[in-house]
Design an enzyme around this catalytic site. Structure first.
Site, PDB file in Angstrom:
ATOM      1  N   ALA A 179       0.866  -1.223   0.134  1.00 56.23           N
ATOM      2  CA  ALA A 179      -0.121  -0.176  -0.004  1.00 56.23           C
ATOM      3  C   ALA A 179       1.110   1.187   0.063  1.00 56.23           C
ATOM      4  O   ALA A 179       0.369   2.381  -0.388  1.00 56.23           O
ATOM      5  CB  ALA A 179      -0.853   0.002   1.131  1.00 56.23           C
TER       6      ALA A 179
ATOM      7  N   GLY B 232       3.317   1.865  -2.080  1.00 57.53           N
ATOM      8  CA  GLY B 232       3.950   1.988  -3.403  1.00 57.53           C
ATOM      9  C   GLY B 232       3.385   3.329  -4.247  1.00 57.53           C
ATOM     10  O   GLY B 232       2.010   3.509  -3.761  1.00 57.53           O
TER      11      GLY B 232
ATOM     12  N   ARG C  28       5.063  -2.961   4.679  1.00 63.77           N
ATOM     13  CA  ARG C  28       6.374  -3.396   5.513  1.00 63.77           C
ATOM     14  C   ARG C  28       6.512  -3.008   7.111  1.00 63.77           C
ATOM     15  O   ARG C  28       6.674  -3.846   7.928  1.00 63.77           O
ATOM     16  CB  ARG C  28       7.663  -3.430   4.864  1.00 63.77           C
ATOM     17  CG  ARG C  28       7.623  -4.444   3.696  1.00 63.77           C
ATOM     18  CD  ARG C  28       9.063  -4.655   3.482  1.00 63.77           C
ATOM     19  NE  ARG C  28       9.422  -3.749   2.178  1.00 63.77           N
ATOM     20  CZ  ARG C  28      10.445  -3.715   1.493  1.00 63.77           C
ATOM     21  NH1 ARG C  28      11.345  -4.734   1.820  1.00 63.77           N
ATOM     22  NH2 ARG C  28      10.744  -2.824   0.454  1.00 63.77           N
TER      23      ARG C  28
ATOM     24  N   ASP D  58       5.482  -8.801   5.479  1.00 59.10           N
ATOM     25  CA  ASP D  58       6.705  -8.781   4.372  1.00 59.10           C
ATOM     26  C   ASP D  58       6.563 -10.131   3.362  1.00 59.10           C
ATOM     27  O   ASP D  58       6.201 -11.185   3.780  1.00 59.10           O
ATOM     28  CB  ASP D  58       7.975  -8.990   5.377  1.00 59.10           C
ATOM     29  CG  ASP D  58       9.289  -8.652   4.559  1.00 59.10           C
ATOM     30  OD1 ASP D  58       9.263  -9.532   3.375  1.00 59.10           O
ATOM     31  OD2 ASP D  58       9.805  -7.652   4.957  1.00 59.10           O
TER      32      ASP D  58
ATOM     33  N   LYS E 125       9.344 -10.762 -12.248  1.00 63.66           N
ATOM     34  CA  LYS E 125       8.214 -10.379 -12.596  1.00 63.66           C
ATOM     35  C   LYS E 125       7.499 -11.629 -13.379  1.00 63.66           C
ATOM     36  O   LYS E 125       6.387 -11.849 -13.341  1.00 63.66           O
ATOM     37  CB  LYS E 125       8.055  -9.279 -13.157  1.00 63.66           C
ATOM     38  CG  LYS E 125       8.209  -7.768 -12.532  1.00 63.66           C
ATOM     39  CD  LYS E 125       7.292  -7.737 -11.195  1.00 63.66           C
ATOM     40  CE  LYS E 125       5.891  -7.266 -11.475  1.00 63.66           C
ATOM     41  NZ  LYS E 125       5.118  -7.303 -10.445  1.00 63.66           N
TER      42      LYS E 125
ATOM     43  N   PRO F  19       1.584  -3.456 -16.767  1.00 62.88           N
ATOM     44  CA  PRO F  19       1.956  -2.110 -17.136  1.00 62.88           C
ATOM     45  C   PRO F  19       3.286  -2.062 -17.753  1.00 62.88           C
ATOM     46  O   PRO F  19       4.363  -2.868 -17.462  1.00 62.88           O
ATOM     47  CB  PRO F  19       1.821  -1.135 -16.132  1.00 62.88           C
ATOM     48  CG  PRO F  19       1.387  -2.096 -14.913  1.00 62.88           C
ATOM     49  CD  PRO F  19       1.564  -3.526 -15.221  1.00 62.88           C
TER      50      PRO F  19
ATOM     51  N   LEU G 210       6.191   0.941 -18.420  1.00 61.76           N
ATOM     52  CA  LEU G 210       6.819   2.025 -17.714  1.00 61.76           C
ATOM     53  C   LEU G 210       5.755   2.962 -17.459  1.00 61.76           C
ATOM     54  O   LEU G 210       5.112   3.531 -18.054  1.00 61.76           O
ATOM     55  CB  LEU G 210       8.068   2.848 -18.333  1.00 61.76           C
ATOM     56  CG  LEU G 210       8.607   3.924 -17.341  1.00 61.76           C
ATOM     57  CD1 LEU G 210       9.508   3.450 -16.139  1.00 61.76           C
ATOM     58  CD2 LEU G 210       9.495   4.888 -18.256  1.00 61.76           C
TER      59      LEU G 210
ATOM     60  N   SER H 122      10.016   3.968 -10.048  1.00 57.92           N
ATOM     61  CA  SER H 122       9.191   4.210 -11.333  1.00 57.92           C
ATOM     62  C   SER H 122       9.824   5.319 -12.037  1.00 57.92           C
ATOM     63  O   SER H 122       9.940   5.481 -13.382  1.00 57.92           O
ATOM     64  CB  SER H 122       8.010   4.143 -10.986  1.00 57.92           C
ATOM     65  OG  SER H 122       7.090   3.824 -12.364  1.00 57.92           O
TER      66      SER H 122
HETATM   67  P1  NDP Z   1       7.009   0.930  -5.673  1.00 57.17           P
HETATM   68  O1  NDP Z   1       8.394   0.390  -5.483  1.00 57.17           O
HETATM   69  O2  NDP Z   1       6.696   2.148  -5.406  1.00 57.17           O
HETATM   70  O3  NDP Z   1       6.169  -0.209  -4.756  1.00 57.17           O
HETATM   71  C1  NDP Z   1       6.557  -1.359  -4.422  1.00 57.17           C
HETATM   72  C2  NDP Z   1       5.659  -1.753  -3.294  1.00 57.17           C
HETATM   73  O4  NDP Z   1       6.076  -3.427  -2.882  1.00 57.17           O
HETATM   74  C3  NDP Z   1       6.158  -1.015  -2.137  1.00 57.17           C
HETATM   75  O5  NDP Z   1       4.943  -0.705  -1.426  1.00 57.17           O
HETATM   76  C4  NDP Z   1       6.948  -1.951  -1.485  1.00 57.17           C
HETATM   77  O6  NDP Z   1       7.161  -1.602  -0.003  1.00 57.17           O
HETATM   78  C5  NDP Z   1       6.530  -3.265  -1.694  1.00 57.17           C
HETATM   79  N1  NDP Z   1       7.501  -4.326  -1.275  1.00 57.17           N
HETATM   80  C6  NDP Z   1       8.653  -4.567  -1.952  1.00 57.17           C
HETATM   81  N2  NDP Z   1       9.405  -5.322  -1.571  1.00 57.17           N
HETATM   82  C7  NDP Z   1       8.607  -6.032  -0.449  1.00 57.17           C
HETATM   83  C8  NDP Z   1       8.532  -7.043   0.513  1.00 57.17           C
HETATM   84  N3  NDP Z   1       9.676  -7.829   0.473  1.00 57.17           N
HETATM   85  N4  NDP Z   1       7.655  -7.076   1.281  1.00 57.17           N
HETATM   86  C9  NDP Z   1       6.551  -6.520   1.222  1.00 57.17           C
HETATM   87  N5  NDP Z   1       6.487  -5.439   0.318  1.00 57.17           N
HETATM   88  C10 NDP Z   1       7.432  -5.203  -0.500  1.00 57.17           C
HETATM   89  O7  NDP Z   1       6.754   0.374  -7.027  1.00 57.17           O
HETATM   90  P2  NDP Z   1       5.442   0.645  -8.076  1.00 57.17           P
HETATM   91  O8  NDP Z   1       4.469   1.296  -7.448  1.00 57.17           O
HETATM   92  O9  NDP Z   1       5.854   1.349  -9.157  1.00 57.17           O
HETATM   93  O10 NDP Z   1       5.110  -0.868  -8.186  1.00 57.17           O
HETATM   94  C11 NDP Z   1       4.191  -1.584  -7.868  1.00 57.17           C
HETATM   95  C12 NDP Z   1       3.972  -2.501  -8.651  1.00 57.17           C
HETATM   96  O11 NDP Z   1       3.684  -2.504  -9.944  1.00 57.17           O
HETATM   97  C13 NDP Z   1       5.239  -3.857  -8.538  1.00 57.17           C
HETATM   98  O12 NDP Z   1       4.490  -5.088  -8.509  1.00 57.17           O
HETATM   99  C14 NDP Z   1       6.085  -3.414  -9.971  1.00 57.17           C
HETATM  100  O13 NDP Z   1       6.563  -4.532 -10.021  1.00 57.17           O
HETATM  101  C15 NDP Z   1       4.787  -3.267 -10.769  1.00 57.17           C
HETATM  102  N6  NDP Z   1       5.090  -2.628 -11.940  1.00 57.17           N
HETATM  103  C16 NDP Z   1       5.677  -1.208 -11.922  1.00 57.17           C
HETATM  104  C17 NDP Z   1       5.867  -0.645 -12.796  1.00 57.17           C
HETATM  105  C18 NDP Z   1       6.484   0.841 -12.924  1.00 57.17           C
HETATM  106  O14 NDP Z   1       6.722   1.311 -13.919  1.00 57.17           O
HETATM  107  N7  NDP Z   1       6.298   1.357 -11.876  1.00 57.17           N
HETATM  108  C19 NDP Z   1       5.656  -1.229 -14.398  1.00 57.17           C
HETATM  109  C20 NDP Z   1       5.051  -2.516 -14.422  1.00 57.17           C
HETATM  110  C21 NDP Z   1       5.007  -3.068 -13.141  1.00 57.17           C
HETATM  111  P3  NDP Z   1       8.090  -0.402   0.716  1.00 57.17           P
HETATM  112  O15 NDP Z   1       7.306   0.855   0.559  1.00 57.17           O
HETATM  113  O16 NDP Z   1       7.993  -0.921   2.023  1.00 57.17           O
HETATM  114  O17 NDP Z   1       9.484  -0.727  -0.030  1.00 57.17           O
END
Ligand code: NDP
Length: 340
Positions: free
Chosen positions: A10, A12, A34, A66, A165, A190, A192, A205
């Site tokens: 949440a 992210g 986390r 996690d 992925k 998605p 980028l 991102s």
């Molecule tokens: P962010 O890095 O902002 O979000 C990633 C999220 O995953 C964060 O909330 C992060 O938590 C959480 N996370 C990572 N590792 C763990 C872990 N070990 N345990 C629990 N939570 C974890 O990236 P985005 O919002 O851009 O990405 C969200 C999703 O979209 C991902 O699955 C990414 O692969 C996918 N995606 C993104 C693209 C892009 O261009 N942005 C393109 C295509 C797919 P924390 O905040 O604590 O690090």
């Protein structure tokens, strides 16, 4: 009482936009982070875009999870009607070992799906990626990648994040096929993701746009990438919940392809004092830079190769009208300008 959606990751960049869409559509949200210390940050980021903040503490709640640990998953999704699984490691730089990223991505996806199954959740939307689609040779006779294509683990354009992925998405489809035949899965894939961030924590991102905005590169490589706006990606996740036709489908999220020099030109015109360079670098120079710069090294196999990705299914199934890529790039630049 409205439906409660369980949302992993949440905190992210994309997830915060999904929270806005969910709350404004009348859902309640139970988000995993986390660290619960991030809860206030997420509430503060989404609040300005909500139609109402009344009862927000009850409508948006948080749990700590996690992807790499078993703690806390038991019963965590009880009472929820759907799972949106967005969490996945998205590191700024490719890790040295695949395990650092593939293990949490794949095992975390399975932990989330098993918790959903235990809670009786039948509807799951997984945030996969176009990197699970387009890191392979385009089949003969096809002009663009579509949802029938799968990335190859060891294609020259592939990298550890792409493998994480691809394998996580495959693990999800396999789990549903073999262990949870009543679960209805949709993946959103998605390209980028650009556009506005809801706060200064926008992670990996916007890295490409941040690099252009910094003006630190004297020229831009002959490299390009398809782009989609974060608001459209969030909308697709929420539309999936109310679109039964999308069940069982992978759905690519993309607006259009842009070369980096085109992105640089757009940002340079809007931010003329940033010293942004939009000249195209000869490939040999990029290859030379790749000897010293890991970020540059990863794009070398893709120099001069436009990656075209179809959005026909997203338009057909969700009726999407995508925000133009140029508008999205400029919105990212505004976010970066506001936070620098
Ligand atoms: P962010 O890095 O902002 O979000 C990633 C999220 O995953 C964060 O909330 C992060 O938590 C959480 N996370 C990572 N590792 C763990 C872990 N070990 N345990 C629990 N939570 C974890 O990236 P985005 O919002 O851009 O990405 C969200 C999703 O979209 C991902 O699955 C990414 O692969 C996918 N995606 C993104 C693209 C892009 O261009 N942005 C393109 C295509 C797919 P924390 O905040 O604590 O690090």
């Amino acid at each position: 009482m409205s439906d409660t959606v369980f949302l992993t990751g949440a905190s992210g960049f994309i997830a915060k936009h999904i929270i806005v869409e969910l709350l404004n559509a009348g859902y309640q949200v139970r988000g995993s982070v986390r660290s619960l210390k991030r809860s206030d940050e997420v509430r503060a980021a989404v609040s300005p875009l909500l139609e109402s903040v009344e009862g927000l503490d009850e409508r948006l709640t948080f749990v700590a999870l996690d992807l790499g640990k078993d703690d806390g998953w038991d019963g965590v999704m009880d009472g929820c009607s759907a799972l949106l699984h967005t969490a996945s490691p998205f590191p700024l730089q490719q890790p040295k070992s695949d395990d650092e990223i593939i293990k949490p991505a794949v095992e975390g996806t399975l932990r989330a799906l098993k918790a959903a199954q235990a809670a009786g959740i039948k509807r799951v939307v997984l945030t996969s990626s176009a990197v699970a689609v387009m890191y392979g040779d385009l089949p003969a006779g096809k002009a663009m990648y579509d949802e029938d294509d799968w990335s190859e683990d060891f294609h020259p354009t592939q990298n550890p994040y792409g493998r994480s992925k691809t394998r996580a998405e495959r693990a999800a489809w396999d789990f549903v096929a073999s262990d949870a035949p009543n679960m209805r899965l949709t993946t959103i894939n998605p390209v980028l993701v650009t556009g506005p961030a809801l706060d200064g924590n926008y992670g990996t991102s916007l890295q490409v746009i941040e690099r252009i905005y910094s003006g630190k590169d004297p020229m831009q490589p002959r490299f390009g990438i398809p782009v989609v706006d974060v608001r459209d990606v969030a909308a697709m996740h929420v539309k999936a919940l109310s679109t039964p036709e999308s069940e069982g489908m992978r759905i690519l999220a993309t607006e259009g392809f842009l070369w980096m020099a085109d992105m640089a030109r757009l940002i340079k015109d809007a931010h003329p004092n940033q010293g942004i360079k939009d000249r195209v670098a000869p490939d040999f120079l990029i290859k030379l830079m790749g000897l010293f710069d890991q970020d540059v090294r990863t794009i070398i196999p893709q120099l001069g190769q436009p990656k075209r990705v179809s959005n026909a299914r997203a338009k057909e199934v969700f009726g999407m009208t995508f925000i133009p890529a140029a508008e999205s790039i400029l919105a990212s630049a505004e976010t970066i300008a506001a936070n620098s």
